[in-house]
Design an enzyme around this catalytic site. Structure first.
Site, PDB file in Angstrom:
ATOM      1  N   SER A  76       0.822  -1.213   0.000  1.00 23.68           N
ATOM      2  CA  SER A  76       0.000   0.000   0.000  1.00 23.68           C
ATOM      3  C   SER A  76       0.856   1.263   0.000  1.00 23.68           C
ATOM      4  O   SER A  76       2.007   1.256   0.435  1.00 23.68           O
ATOM      5  CB  SER A  76      -0.915   0.020   1.222  1.00 23.68           C
ATOM      6  OG  SER A  76      -1.669  -1.158   1.305  1.00 23.68           O
TER       7      SER A  76
HETATM    8  N1  SAH Z   1      -1.087  -4.827   3.860  1.00 22.01           N
HETATM    9  C1  SAH Z   1      -0.301  -5.123   2.671  1.00 22.01           C
HETATM   10  C2  SAH Z   1      -1.017  -4.767   1.388  1.00 22.01           C
HETATM   11  C3  SAH Z   1      -1.773  -5.918   0.947  1.00 22.01           C
HETATM   12  S1  SAH Z   1      -2.411  -6.009  -0.686  1.00 22.01           S
HETATM   13  C4  SAH Z   1       1.048  -4.465   2.710  1.00 22.01           C
HETATM   14  O1  SAH Z   1       1.314  -3.682   3.627  1.00 22.01           O
HETATM   15  O2  SAH Z   1       1.860  -4.765   1.854  1.00 22.01           O
HETATM   16  C5  SAH Z   1      -3.776  -7.063  -0.279  1.00 22.01           C
HETATM   17  C6  SAH Z   1      -3.413  -8.463   0.140  1.00 22.01           C
HETATM   18  O3  SAH Z   1      -4.618  -9.098   0.539  1.00 22.01           O
HETATM   19  C7  SAH Z   1      -2.812  -9.306  -0.960  1.00 22.01           C
HETATM   20  O4  SAH Z   1      -1.595  -9.826  -0.537  1.00 22.01           O
HETATM   21  C8  SAH Z   1      -3.863 -10.423  -1.159  1.00 22.01           C
HETATM   22  O5  SAH Z   1      -3.282 -11.661  -1.500  1.00 22.01           O
HETATM   23  C9  SAH Z   1      -4.539 -10.459   0.195  1.00 22.01           C
HETATM   24  N2  SAH Z   1      -5.875 -11.017   0.239  1.00 22.01           N
HETATM   25  C10 SAH Z   1      -6.870 -10.881  -0.679  1.00 22.01           C
HETATM   26  N3  SAH Z   1      -7.973 -11.539  -0.254  1.00 22.01           N
HETATM   27  C11 SAH Z   1      -7.670 -12.081   0.959  1.00 22.01           C
HETATM   28  C12 SAH Z   1      -8.387 -12.885   1.895  1.00 22.01           C
HETATM   29  N4  SAH Z   1      -9.642 -13.285   1.682  1.00 22.01           N
HETATM   30  N5  SAH Z   1      -7.742 -13.255   3.035  1.00 22.01           N
HETATM   31  C13 SAH Z   1      -6.465 -12.892   3.274  1.00 22.01           C
HETATM   32  N6  SAH Z   1      -5.750 -12.153   2.417  1.00 22.01           N
HETATM   33  C14 SAH Z   1      -6.337 -11.749   1.275  1.00 22.01           C
END
Ligand code: SAH
Length: 224
Positions: A76
């Protein structure tokens, strides 16, 4: 940049004058543009974001934008991490549930602000990389679990705060159930190809109070 960036290498890149300088500029810019607490600003100054981005993007780690981290996912934007962390209004003793570990950076920032972070991720390669990055900086109050965040972690509920860093179409009811009375949930809600809104939900006397922090763009939350 006034200096050359540190060499890319296999292990985590330690802080140098360059990374410290770039991070300081980034945090100052965020502080000027947004109202964030001094605790959140301190956490943003402490956590080396460059450890959480892919090696080939090292020189962009302190730009205020999202970056690709593989598997179609992104780390993010720093401003968004600061605002979401701030919205949880952490004092230091909370237990937090994060959905969407991704790079582990948001979890790392939260780990400086509360007692304990449980972070759920569905992509195994990302969970593995995030664990390695978190271990390399010694943030041992974050646990990364490979599982579908829609179900949360009922066995450890209730949590003092829940943060979702992928966008569901609607507020996941099961996760709201795992939030304690008085606790806050921060979640970008909306359609995959439309405008999502960053919501702060607070459970208060059996009701859910809702604040809209404005439009955002996140990768979709998948599964359920
Ligand atoms: N917080 C992260 C940004 C994440 S991007 C950072 O600081 O880098 C969103 C993430 O959510 C991705 O890695 C994706 O694989 C995950 N994601 C999507 N759906 C999900 C679910 N149902 N449960 C857990 N993770 C999920």
């Amino acid at each position: 940049m006034p200096y050359d960036w540190p060499e890319r290498r296999d292990g985590p890149v330690p802080d140098t004058e360059v990374t410290l300088w770039a991070r300081e500029q980034l945090v100052r810019r965020i502080e000027r543009a947004e109202h964030i607490s001094t605790r959140v600003a301190r956490a943003m100054r402490e956590v080396p974001r460059h450890v959480f981005v892919p090696a080939d993007l090292l020189d962009r780690a302190y730009e205020d934008g999202p970056l690709p981290i593989g598997d179609g996912q992104t780390i993010s934007q720093p401003t968004v991490v600061a605002l979401m962390s701030d919205a949880l209004q952490l004092q230091g003793n909370e237990r937090i549930l994060e959905i969407g570990t991704g790079s582990g950076y948001q979890a790392a920032v939260l780990s400086r602000l509360c007692a304990d972070v449980q972070s759920l991720e569905v992509v195994e390669a990302l969970a593995d990389r995030a664990r390695a990055a978190l271990a390399s900086v010694g943030y041992d109050n974050v646990q990364v679990h490979l599982r579908d965040g829609f179900f949360g972690m009922p066995e450890l509920a209730p949590f003092d705060g829940v943060i979702i860093t992928a966008a569901p179409a609607e507020v996941p009811v099961r996760l709201l159930e795992q939030l304690r009375e008085g606790g806050r949930m921060v979640v970008p809600v909306g359609p995959v190809f439309g405008v999502q809104h960053l919501l702060v939900l607070r459970k208060h006397q059996g009701q859910v109070e809702r604040t809209n922090l404005g439009p955002v763009r996140f990768v979709p939350m998948v599964g359920g």
